[in-house]
Design a protein around this motif. Structure first.
Motif, PDB file in Angstrom:
ATOM      1  N   GLU A  11       0.799  -1.066  -0.307  1.00 25.07           N
ATOM      2  CA  GLU A  11       0.134  -0.136   0.445  1.00 25.07           C
ATOM      3  C   GLU A  11       1.417   1.215  -0.209  1.00 25.07           C
ATOM      4  O   GLU A  11       0.310   2.541  -0.418  1.00 25.07           O
ATOM      5  N   GLU A  12       2.285   1.183   0.247  1.00 26.88           N
ATOM      6  CA  GLU A  12       2.618   2.554   0.786  1.00 26.88           C
ATOM      7  C   GLU A  12       3.448   2.675  -0.985  1.00 26.88           C
ATOM      8  O   GLU A  12       3.707   3.800  -1.402  1.00 26.88           O
ATOM      9  N   PHE A  13       3.171   1.448  -1.555  1.00 32.05           N
ATOM     10  CA  PHE A  13       4.145   1.830  -3.371  1.00 32.05           C
ATOM     11  C   PHE A  13       3.210   1.899  -3.985  1.00 32.05           C
ATOM     12  O   PHE A  13       3.482   3.425  -4.531  1.00 32.05           O
ATOM     13  N   PHE A  14       2.316   1.166  -3.592  1.00 28.68           N
ATOM     14  CA  PHE A  14       1.085   1.622  -4.755  1.00 28.68           C
ATOM     15  C   PHE A  14       0.564   3.524  -4.392  1.00 28.68           C
ATOM     16  O   PHE A  14      -0.908   3.695  -5.380  1.00 28.68           O
ATOM     17  N   GLY A  15       0.810   3.509  -3.201  1.00 30.34           N
ATOM     18  CA  GLY A  15      -0.477   4.572  -2.513  1.00 30.34           C
ATOM     19  C   GLY A  15      -1.374   4.302  -1.854  1.00 30.34           C
ATOM     20  O   GLY A  15      -1.779   3.739  -1.667  1.00 30.34           O
ATOM     21  N   ALA A  16      -2.164   5.117  -0.537  1.00 28.62           N
ATOM     22  CA  ALA A  16      -3.314   4.704  -0.243  1.00 28.62           C
ATOM     23  C   ALA A  16      -4.051   4.073  -1.428  1.00 28.62           C
ATOM     24  O   ALA A  16      -4.313   5.477  -2.091  1.00 28.62           O
ATOM     25  N   LEU A  17      -5.052   3.554  -1.049  1.00 29.04           N
ATOM     26  CA  LEU A  17      -6.616   3.496  -2.223  1.00 29.04           C
ATOM     27  C   LEU A  17      -7.321   4.971  -2.028  1.00 29.04           C
ATOM     28  O   LEU A  17      -8.101   4.867  -1.123  1.00 29.04           O
ATOM     29  N   GLU A  18      -7.696   4.851  -3.419  1.00 29.28           N
ATOM     30  CA  GLU A  18      -9.158   6.192  -3.580  1.00 29.28           C
ATOM     31  C   GLU A  18     -10.334   5.452  -3.163  1.00 29.28           C
ATOM     32  O   GLU A  18     -10.933   4.652  -4.092  1.00 29.28           O
ATOM     33  N   SER A  19     -10.455   5.632  -1.654  1.00 24.89           N
ATOM     34  CA  SER A  19     -11.793   4.783  -1.695  1.00 24.89           C
ATOM     35  C   SER A  19     -13.110   6.063  -2.452  1.00 24.89           C
ATOM     36  O   SER A  19     -14.308   4.635  -2.152  1.00 24.89           O
ATOM     37  N   TYR A  20     -12.610   6.068  -3.213  1.00 22.58           N
ATOM     38  CA  TYR A  20     -14.380   7.155  -4.052  1.00 22.58           C
ATOM     39  C   TYR A  20     -13.307   7.076  -4.618  1.00 22.58           C
ATOM     40  O   TYR A  20     -14.219   7.521  -6.090  1.00 22.58           O
ATOM     41  N   ALA A  21     -13.279   6.036  -5.206  1.00 17.27           N
ATOM     42  CA  ALA A  21     -12.271   6.008  -6.681  1.00 17.27           C
ATOM     43  C   ALA A  21     -13.381   5.839  -7.771  1.00 17.27           C
ATOM     44  O   ALA A  21     -13.897   6.076  -9.443  1.00 17.27           O
ATOM     45  N   ALA A  22     -14.210   5.129  -7.392  1.00 19.09           N
ATOM     46  CA  ALA A  22     -15.813   4.705  -8.640  1.00 19.09           C
ATOM     47  C   ALA A  22     -16.045   5.644  -8.924  1.00 19.09           C
ATOM     48  O   ALA A  22     -17.164   6.170 -10.173  1.00 19.09           O
ATOM     49  N   ALA A  23     -16.523   6.599  -7.712  1.00 22.77           N
ATOM     50  CA  ALA A  23     -17.147   7.949  -8.343  1.00 22.77           C
ATOM     51  C   ALA A  23     -16.454   8.557  -8.917  1.00 22.77           C
ATOM     52  O   ALA A  23     -17.054   9.599  -9.665  1.00 22.77           O
ATOM     53  N   LYS A  24     -15.302   8.875  -8.827  1.00 28.39           N
ATOM     54  CA  LYS A  24     -14.644   9.587  -9.458  1.00 28.39           C
ATOM     55  C   LYS A  24     -14.727   9.138 -11.308  1.00 28.39           C
ATOM     56  O   LYS A  24     -14.305  10.472 -11.530  1.00 28.39           O
ATOM     57  N   GLU A  25     -15.412   7.912 -11.277  1.00 29.43           N
ATOM     58  CA  GLU A  25     -14.532   7.270 -12.694  1.00 29.43           C
ATOM     59  C   GLU A  25     -15.695   8.053 -13.889  1.00 29.43           C
ATOM     60  O   GLU A  25     -14.843   8.815 -14.910  1.00 29.43           O
ATOM     61  N   PRO A  26     -16.685   8.061 -13.033  1.00 30.48           N
ATOM     62  CA  PRO A  26     -17.570   8.482 -14.760  1.00 30.48           C
ATOM     63  C   PRO A  26     -17.166  10.438 -14.932  1.00 30.48           C
ATOM     64  O   PRO A  26     -17.474  11.377 -15.812  1.00 30.48           O
ATOM     65  N   LEU A  27     -16.968  10.704 -13.662  1.00 31.63           N
ATOM     66  CA  LEU A  27     -16.456  12.119 -14.068  1.00 31.63           C
ATOM     67  C   LEU A  27     -15.438  12.556 -14.057  1.00 31.63           C
ATOM     68  O   LEU A  27     -15.515  13.390 -15.078  1.00 31.63           O
ATOM     69  N   ARG A  28     -14.623  12.060 -14.240  1.00 38.71           N
ATOM     70  CA  ARG A  28     -12.848  11.870 -15.160  1.00 38.71           C
ATOM     71  C   ARG A  28     -13.718  11.328 -16.532  1.00 38.71           C
ATOM     72  O   ARG A  28     -13.158  12.300 -17.725  1.00 38.71           O
ATOM     73  N   ALA A  29     -14.874  10.911 -16.757  1.00 37.51           N
ATOM     74  CA  ALA A  29     -14.442  10.311 -18.121  1.00 37.51           C
ATOM     75  C   ALA A  29     -15.278  11.485 -19.032  1.00 37.51           C
ATOM     76  O   ALA A  29     -15.111  12.476 -20.426  1.00 37.51           O
ATOM     77  N   GLN A  30     -15.762  12.686 -18.405  1.00 39.12           N
ATOM     78  CA  GLN A  30     -17.098  13.108 -18.940  1.00 39.12           C
ATOM     79  C   GLN A  30     -16.302  14.876 -19.109  1.00 39.12           C
ATOM     80  O   GLN A  30     -16.232  15.634 -20.136  1.00 39.12           O
ATOM     81  N   ILE A  31     -15.250  14.358 -17.686  1.00 42.27           N
ATOM     82  CA  ILE A  31     -14.230  16.006 -17.601  1.00 42.27           C
ATOM     83  C   ILE A  31     -13.467  16.053 -19.156  1.00 42.27           C
ATOM     84  O   ILE A  31     -12.967  16.624 -20.030  1.00 42.27           O
ATOM     85  N   ALA A  32     -12.681  14.877 -19.180  1.00 37.81           N
ATOM     86  CA  ALA A  32     -11.704  13.837 -20.056  1.00 37.81           C
ATOM     87  C   ALA A  32     -12.662  14.782 -21.321  1.00 37.81           C
ATOM     88  O   ALA A  32     -11.543  14.711 -22.455  1.00 37.81           O
ATOM     89  N   ASP A  33     -13.846  14.410 -21.676  1.00 38.76           N
ATOM     90  CA  ASP A  33     -14.158  14.074 -23.436  1.00 38.76           C
ATOM     91  C   ASP A  33     -14.476  15.910 -23.535  1.00 38.76           C
ATOM     92  O   ASP A  33     -14.522  16.149 -24.547  1.00 38.76           O
ATOM     93  N   ALA A  34     -15.236  16.881 -22.526  1.00 46.16           N
ATOM     94  CA  ALA A  34     -15.372  17.720 -22.734  1.00 46.16           C
ATOM     95  C   ALA A  34     -13.583  18.693 -23.353  1.00 46.16           C
ATOM     96  O   ALA A  34     -14.249  19.640 -23.821  1.00 46.16           O
ATOM     97  N   ARG A  35     -12.671  18.454 -22.655  1.00 47.76           N
ATOM     98  CA  ARG A  35     -10.763  18.931 -22.199  1.00 47.76           C
ATOM     99  C   ARG A  35     -11.044  18.534 -24.280  1.00 47.76           C
ATOM    100  O   ARG A  35     -10.580  19.502 -24.791  1.00 47.76           O
ATOM    101  N   ALA A  36     -11.186  16.927 -24.825  1.00 49.05           N
ATOM    102  CA  ALA A  36     -11.069  17.093 -25.495  1.00 49.05           C
ATOM    103  C   ALA A  36     -11.904  17.261 -27.151  1.00 49.05           C
ATOM    104  O   ALA A  36     -11.189  18.058 -27.479  1.00 49.05           O
TER     105      ALA A  36
END
Length: 550
Positions: free
Chosen positions: A302-327
């Motif tokens: 866990e130290e190597f990879f970093g503490a896991l993001e507990s809200y990764a799933a909540a971020k994923e669709p938002l990240r995809a939508q912002i990335a599409d808008a940025r493109a």
């Protein structure tokens, strides 16, 4: 597999930070020996425990909450092709924003509320089996294959048939090993190498003799099952301390080191370079100068990879939508850039039209070019042979006026488009740094106001945590304030920072200078922020400190 580390680098142009991927290592460090250590931890911590919750963090990662030995334990597993692994984590894993995948539904049906009956590793392989006993569905086994790009999660019934699998492998992809529901589960084929459990001094001596001149670590990886490059390099380093002459390696000493490392993996270690973790192992990594020991192998991972993001799933669709808008914004910016015409080109169009009119009497019907002496020197003007001289001149004047209009209009539009692209990138960075629901909601609100996401996304009405930058204390006596999103940055810049504070355009990091601190205290910003401060911010601070000569 290729293990990648990510940090943010200051952007010298002045627009915040931009995340960049830097490859620090290319070693399959989650090897069979690491998995063996994790398996021992799982048997100690969660065997006979009950699965209370299963969540999906992203397309390839899942989190389990298990109650065992009067405590909650959190188990993480991912089949990512470059970071496949399975281990315990310190914090509860939360998910949200993703529609339940079929494999998640199968896991919940057969494993949730079930008890963990058995945990075992296939000998010398990166394959882990966890058996669940459900009072409703009976026995089911989760097979976790952490084998690089072929990594997979497979749920198998009591008869050995596949219930469901995260990655389906039909006969068209692998005829010898089909992984589909209702097919018999077939484990990965065993390695055609020496068995490390029965390795003898004679066999090891023979292997060394058959590979004269080859690096020792390569010989071990090539001939002994379950030996990764990192493990082999550690053996080679340790034997070099005993036998500096690699041409006269003692097989007995080598076998003793090999067995000691395999059987006594009781010192989980992470190695660092420039404060960034570059390797981890369940044994001491003596080949590196800067290392740190951990209590468990899972903690080291866990130290190597970093503490896991507990809200990764909540971020994923938002990240995809912002990335599409940025493109889309980037395409708009690039289209505007193509419309921009240089001053010299505009002048050439004007002079070309005037020269055609000046030489109109000399231009013959069907002429394709005109060479003329002009105020900008001798120029060669292309002509449309089917047009008259006046019509050719009008064509150039029309292009001249269009270019003039673009020269007046496009720069402002291009600047606006550049700012929009930059803001979208900032939203992606803010989302990456968000650590709780309030900070994610702050990104949603800002992105929605900017038109980067649709209006249907709900935002929490609780404003707590939206405008509270992080605060740290440096060894020099500076208070370090770190903004993690647009609202925190505004509060930091316009309300909290004083006129004599130092401000770094690296994710809005401000130093509150102590009133009584002498000038010479502004040395090379020797910052030792707590571990909870993002590595991105620390890299940005160091970068800016170098630029300003502190």
């Amino acid at each position: 597999m290729e293990t990648r580390r990510v940090f943010a680098q200051a952007n010298p142009s002045g627009f915040g930070c931009r995340a960049r991927r830097i490859v620090l290592q290319s070693r399959p460090m989650f090897d069979s020996i690491t998995l063996a250590a994790v398996t021992a931890e799982l048997n100690e911590k969660i065997l006979r425990g009950r699965v209370q919750e299963i969540v999906q963090l992203d397309a390839l990662a899942f989190g389990f909450e298990l109650y065992a030995q009067h405590a909650r334990n959190y188990f993480f597993v991912t089949a990512h092709p470059t970071d496949a692994r399975a281990h315990l984590v310190a914090a509860k894993l939360r998910a949200g924003g993703l529609a339940p995948a079929p494999f998640l539904l199968a896991l919940r049906k057969h494993a949730q509320d079930a008890f963990v009956d058995a945990i075992e590793q296939l000998p010398h392989e990166r394959v882990l089996k966890i058996q669940f006993d459900s009072s409703v569905e009976g026995i089911a086994t989760l097979v976790i294959e952490t084998i690089g790009k072929y990594s997979n999660l497979i749920l198998v019934d009591a008869g050995g048939d596949v219930i469901d699998t995260l990655k389906r492998v039909p006969s068209g992809i692998n005829r010898a090993r089909v992984i589909l529901p209702h097919h018999a589960y077939v484990p990965p084929p065993p390695q055609a190498k020496l068995d490390p459990a029965t390795l003898t001094e004679t066999a090891l001596a023979r292997v060394l003799a058959e590979n004269p001149g080859a690096p020792l670590w390569q010989t071990l990886v090539k001939n002994i099952a379950g030996v990764s490059p990192l493990f082999a390099r550690e053996i080679a380093h340790r034997i070099s301390l005993i036998s500096p002459n690699f041409l006269q390696i003692d097989a007995k000493e080598l076998l003793e080191i090999f067995r000691a490392m395999r059987e006594k993996s009781s010192c989980p270690t992470v190695a660092y370079e420039n404060d960034e973790p570059i390797a981890f192992a369940p044994y001491e990594l003596t080949q590196f100068a800067n290392t740190r020991a951990f209590g468990t192998t899972s903690a080291a991972i866990e130290e190597f990879f970093g503490a896991l993001e507990s809200y990764a799933a909540a971020k994923e669709p938002l990240r995809a939508q912002i990335a599409d808008a940025r493109a889309k914004l980037a395409r708009k910016r690039d289209a505007l850039a193509q419309e921009r015409v240089s001053d010299s080109e505009i002048e050439r169009l004007r002079v070309s039209g005037e020269m055609i009119l000046a030489y109109a009497a000399q231009i013959k019907k069907g002429q394709a070019t005109l060479k003329a002496e002009s105020e900008i020197g001798e120029i060669e003007i292309p002509l449309n042979p089917i047009l008259s001289a006046v019509e050719n001149a009008q064509k150039f004047f029309k292009e001249y006026h269009r270019a003039q209009d673009a020269a007046a209009r496009v720069p402002a539009l291009l600047d606006a488009a550049e700012n929009q692209v930059g803001y979208a990138e900032q939203m992606l960075n803010d989302l990456e740094l968000a650590e709780n629901r309030a900070e994610i909601d702050a990104v949603i609100a800002a992105a929605r106001d900017a038109g980067l996401i649709d209006e249907t996304r709900r935002v929490s009405k609780d404003p707590s945590g939206l405008a509270v930058p992080r605060e740290f204390q440096s060894r020099e006596g500076f208070t370090i304030l770190v903004g993690k999103n647009a609202q925190q940055n505004d509060a930091l810049t316009f309300r909290r920072a004083r006129a004599d504070d130092l401000w770094l355009p690296a994710r809005n990091v401000a130093f509150n200078t102590p009133r009584n601190s002498p000038n010479n205290s502004r040395k090379r910003a020797a910052i030792r922020a707590p571990k909870s401060l993002s590595r991105r911010a620390k890299m940005c601070i160091a970068f800016a400190a170098d630029l300003r000569g502190w």
